[in-house]
Design an enzyme around this catalytic site. Structure first.
Site, PDB file in Angstrom:
ATOM      1  N   TYR A  63       0.954  -1.102   0.035  1.00 33.70           N
ATOM      2  CA  TYR A  63      -0.190  -0.039   0.183  1.00 33.70           C
ATOM      3  C   TYR A  63       0.703   1.238   0.016  1.00 33.70           C
ATOM      4  CZ  TYR A  63      -3.838  -3.011   1.387  1.00 33.70           C
ATOM      5  OH  TYR A  63      -5.116  -4.061   1.536  1.00 33.70           O
ATOM      6  N   GLY A 215     -18.539   1.932  -2.433  1.00 31.36           N
ATOM      7  CA  GLY A 215     -19.472   2.836  -2.113  1.00 31.36           C
ATOM      8  C   GLY A 215     -20.757   2.662  -2.854  1.00 31.36           C
TER       9      GLY A 215
END
Length: 323
Positions: A63, A215
């Site tokens: 990441y 989302g």
């Protein structure tokens, strides 16, 4: 904070975990200046999560090319005993974010762990897991490397990520697997057919990510233009598939409105209702999201609610592949 035990090993962690991935630029390119405003807010978010009783912090060495681990390190300084660190390793990326594959060679796994321990500033990682299966390396060898790290005291527990039922059995035969990290939500229920039953048979906990499906289940995609890169990577967010999926999500939005809740809270509460061996991993990069996410902990469903959700979001109801 509600606490849950992951599998028969009895790892006690918070029912909601903090996914730290979005605090870093995972798609490649330059990171924001270290200690800039974005990083400061990320660190404050992790600190606030710990203060609220969230113990599970999920990060990965890939990441932001280690950037994410430096944020976690800063946030847990002086409070290491309050954090349960889950670290994924091994996915290879270019500087632009393109995924090159997974390196699961034992020597590589041990090398990744050494760098993660250094970046995190800790003497052990609580849960360590290869990010994916490397098809060029026998999986038993990859898992064996993590078992070696456990024997050396550098890792406490073995985790695996995004594996099928056979791979889960294979890993568990080498060393007891404490937790499986895998996508699971109202929109992605593929694990219910084979993977989840095997995990429960073997006493392996599940850390579910993608709980609000980037989302989609939060209603966010109805209010804004979908990022073209996101649509290109996830067919379910593209064209007719997206429109059909938004229609399906209307049911969740309506139920949330009748309960005075948000769709994201209901999606999280549904995930937590699937069993006491499941932890919901929620990505947050701002403190402002913490209160809403924690609000899912006190939501309960009637049997009628659960039946309705099960029918509307039956496996396959959300169209388009997840990647």
């Amino acid at each position: 904070m509600q606490m849950r035990r992951l599998g028969r090993n009895g790892l006690l962690v918070s029912a909601i975990g903090l996914g730290c991935m979005r605090m870093s630029n995972i798609m490649g390119g330059p990171q924001p200046p270290l200690h800039g405003d974005r990083d400061k807010e990320s660190v404050k978010t992790i600190e606030a999560a710990l203060d609220a009783g969230i113990t599970l912090l999920n990060t990965g060495d890939f990441y932001g090319m280690g950037h994410n681990e430096t944020l976690v390190a800063e946030a847990i300084r002086g409070r290491r005993d309050r954090a349960f660190l889950s670290v994924k390793c091994g996915i290879q990326r270019t500087h632009t974010g393109t995924i090159l594959g997974m390196d699961g060679r034992p020597s590589s796994i041990k090398n990744y762990a050494a760098y993660s321990l250094q970046r995190l500033g800790v003497d052990h990682i609580d849960l360590y897991q290869p990010g994916r299966v490397d098809p060029s390396v026998p999986y038993e060898e990859t898992i064996g490397a993590v078992a070696d790290l456990i024997g050396e005291g550098k890792v406490r527990h073995l985790g695996v990520s995004e594996v099928n039922a056979d791979q889960l059995r294979k890993a568990h035969s080498v060393h007891p697997v404490a937790a499986l990290e895998i996508e699971y939500s109202l929109a992605s229920r593929f694990i219910e057919r084979a993977v989840l039953p095997v995990a429960r048979e073997l006493g392996i906990g599940v850390v579910a990510y993608g709980v609000v499906t980037q989302g989609l289940l939060a209603g966010a995609m109805r209010k804004q233009v979908v990022d073209p890169a996101l649509a290109a990577s996830f067919p379910r967010f593209h064209g007719e598939s997206l429109q059909k999926n938004l229609t399906t999500v209307e049911f969740l939005e309506h139920m949330a409105a009748t309960k005075g809740r948000t769709p994201a809270q209901l999606a999280t509460a549904w995930m937590l209702s699937r069993g006491d061996d499941i932890v919901a991993l929620l990505g947050m990069s701002r403190r402002s999201h913490l209160s809403e996410n924690l609000g899912a902990l006190d939501i309960s469903f009637s049997s009628e609610d659960l039946d309705a959700l099960d029918k509307v979001f039956a496996p396959g109801a959300i169209v388009g592949s997840r990647s």
